[in-house]
Design a protein around this motif. Structure first.
Motif, mmCIF file in Angstrom:
data_model
loop_
_atom_site.group_PDB
_atom_site.id
_atom_site.type_symbol
_atom_site.label_atom_id
_atom_site.label_comp_id
_atom_site.label_asym_id
_atom_site.label_seq_id
_atom_site.Cartn_x
_atom_site.Cartn_y
_atom_site.Cartn_z
ATOM 1 N N ALA A 1 46.411 80.670 102.557
ATOM 2 C CA ALA A 1 47.199 80.635 101.325
ATOM 3 C C ALA A 1 46.995 79.304 100.609
ATOM 4 N N ILE A 2 46.985 79.395 99.256
ATOM 5 C CA ILE A 2 46.880 78.173 98.455
ATOM 6 C C ILE A 2 48.056 78.106 97.492
ATOM 7 N N ALA A 3 48.337 76.930 97.014
ATOM 8 C CA ALA A 3 49.405 76.736 96.035
ATOM 9 C C ALA A 3 48.861 77.060 94.641
ATOM 10 N N PRO A 4 49.708 77.518 93.731
ATOM 11 C CA PRO A 4 49.243 77.831 92.378
ATOM 12 C C PRO A 4 48.542 76.661 91.693
ATOM 13 N N ASP A 5 48.965 75.418 91.978
ATOM 14 C CA ASP A 5 48.331 74.296 91.290
ATOM 15 C C ASP A 5 46.922 74.000 91.800
ATOM 16 N N GLN A 6 46.470 74.729 92.834
ATOM 17 C CA GLN A 6 45.096 74.586 93.308
ATOM 18 C C GLN A 6 44.139 75.548 92.597
ATOM 19 N N VAL A 7 44.682 76.526 91.921
ATOM 20 C CA VAL A 7 43.849 77.560 91.291
ATOM 21 C C VAL A 7 42.962 76.998 90.190
ATOM 22 N N PRO A 8 43.457 76.139 89.279
ATOM 23 C CA PRO A 8 42.585 75.650 88.195
ATOM 24 C C PRO A 8 41.319 74.962 88.680
ATOM 25 N N ALA A 9 41.391 74.228 89.772
ATOM 26 C CA ALA A 9 40.197 73.563 90.289
ATOM 27 C C ALA A 9 39.280 74.551 90.996
ATOM 28 N N LEU A 10 39.841 75.591 91.602
ATOM 29 C CA LEU A 10 39.044 76.549 92.362
ATOM 30 C C LEU A 10 38.258 77.498 91.467
ATOM 31 N N LEU A 11 38.854 77.961 90.385
ATOM 32 C CA LEU A 11 38.231 79.004 89.566
ATOM 33 C C LEU A 11 36.821 78.652 89.092
ATOM 34 N N PRO A 12 36.560 77.459 88.560
ATOM 35 C CA PRO A 12 35.191 77.181 88.076
ATOM 36 C C PRO A 12 34.142 77.151 89.178
ATOM 37 N N THR A 13 34.579 77.086 90.444
ATOM 38 C CA THR A 13 33.625 77.004 91.555
ATOM 39 C C THR A 13 33.293 78.378 92.135
#
Length: 367
Positions: free
Chosen positions: A236-248
């Motif tokens: 599980a990840i926190a919502p604030d980790q999603v913006p950095a993950l998406l472009p990768t």
């Protein structure tokens, strides 16, 4: 060969084979040429009749009052293929008074063959705030409507997140309105640049069925291109980790995105995502078709179901529960997949309630 139109059929069926058999294939070719010309003329005439018929239906639908309504319903019942009921229902909901519509269109004893129009008009009115719960023809329709109809899956009352639905504005000779996909200014979570996160090792696990469910809204609205991806996270990840993950992530919509190229993202409430999906399907693309309010509602719900990870056979209440507990994002990117024209590109990402699944929908609509 100077035959009148009514005499071509005997030539086709009575002489073409014999002429070909004795070597006169030039006769057969000339016959085919005449038929091709007449077919092209007939098709153009049919298109002209269709345009004229559409205008007549528009005039009746947009002229307020029960008399014009009655004449329109009589035309539709007498000539079942005169017009498309989702479009007509949308026009009626925009321009006619609700009491007039309820008293006429929903009278099944008078108009027995118009259930398709009623099915579409019910949802058009519901989305515009009509009372569908107080006893009367609209509530009766929820008990009488055909259970096999695709729209029967939808809730029979407007959900709070649907209250912001927008609709086109039409007149007899014109129209205005279209999907607006601008990234909101509030809730922004743009990752800092240069982005230094390495490419993710995650792989897309979307099945064909899940893919088709996620892209239901842009496909229904005939947008230029769309894509969908699903990633199952190791933890599980926190919502604030999603913006950095998406472009990768390995997705075509961010393929080739450099560390300083534009990637903008905002956390959005569910109602904004639903409205974007609804406008995409109901108002359609710039040069494509549209499905109007009733079916736009259905395909927005379908896309929301796929993005949130609801089961394939989930009911509307189950989809709503899953969607309400998901975390939603709206993003744009300077990748080549997008055309980066204002209002013509968007990406949606949904983090599942358990925070172990990310689903993405990207859509672009340009010429």
């Amino acid at each position: 060969m100077e035959e009148t139109e009514e005499n071509l059929a005997p030539l086709v069926w009575g002489q073409a084979e014999q002429c070909a058999a004795r070597g006169d294939t030039a006769f057969v070719r000339r016959l085919g040429s005449q038929l091709a010309d007449r077919r092209a003329a007939a098709l153009e005439q049919a298109r002209d009749h269709q345009r004229q018929l559409a205008h007549v239906i528009r005039v009746l639908a947009l002229t307020p009052g029960r008399d014009s309504l009655t004449q329109l319903l009589r035309l539709l019942e007498d000539k079942p293929h005169a017009g498309t009921h989702p479009f007509i229902a949308s026009l009626l909901a925009e321009h006619q008074q609700v009491p007039d519509l309820v008293a006429t269109v929903f009278d099944r004893s008078e108009w027995r063959e118009l259930d398709e129009l009623r099915a579409c008009l019910f949802h058009e009115l519901l989305l515009r705030g009509a009372d569908t719960e107080t006893r009367g023809p609209l509530r009766d329709w929820t008990l009488e409507r055909p259970g096999w109809h695709p729209l029967a899956w939808l809730p029979t009352h407007r959900r709070d997140f649907e209250a912001g639905a927008t609709f086109p504005r039409r007149s007899v000779r014109g129209s205005a309105g279209g999907a607006s996909s601008r990234l909101p200014t509030r809730g922004r979570m743009d990752p800092p640049t240069p982005r230094s996160v390495p490419p993710s090792a995650l792989r897309d696990v979307a099945t064909v069925d899940v893919y088709e469910t996620i892209v239901a809204a842009p496909q229904a609205g005939d947008w230029g291109a769309c894509g969908a991806w699903v990633f199952q996270l190791d933890q599980a990840i926190a919502p604030d980790q999603v913006p950095a993950l998406l472009p990768t992530l390995p997705m075509a919509c961010v393929d080739g995105l450099g560390p300083t190229d534009r990637f903008e993202i905002a956390a959005c409430p569910m109602e904004e995502i639903w409205c974007l999906l609804f406008e995409t399907a109901s108002m359609g693309g710039v040069y494509g078709s549209r499905v109007h309010g009733a079916f736009g509602r259905l395909w927005a719900w379908r896309s929301m179901a796929g993005l949130s990870g609801a089961a394939a056979d989930a009911s509307a209440p189950e989809v709503e529960r899953q969607a309400r507990h998901s975390t939603w994002f709206h993003f744009e990117a300077g990748a080549e997949w997008f055309h980066n024209e204002i209002g013509s590109d968007y990406g949606i990402a949904a983090l599942s309630p358990d925070r172990c699944r990310i689903a993405v929908l990207a859509a672009t609509d340009t010429d």
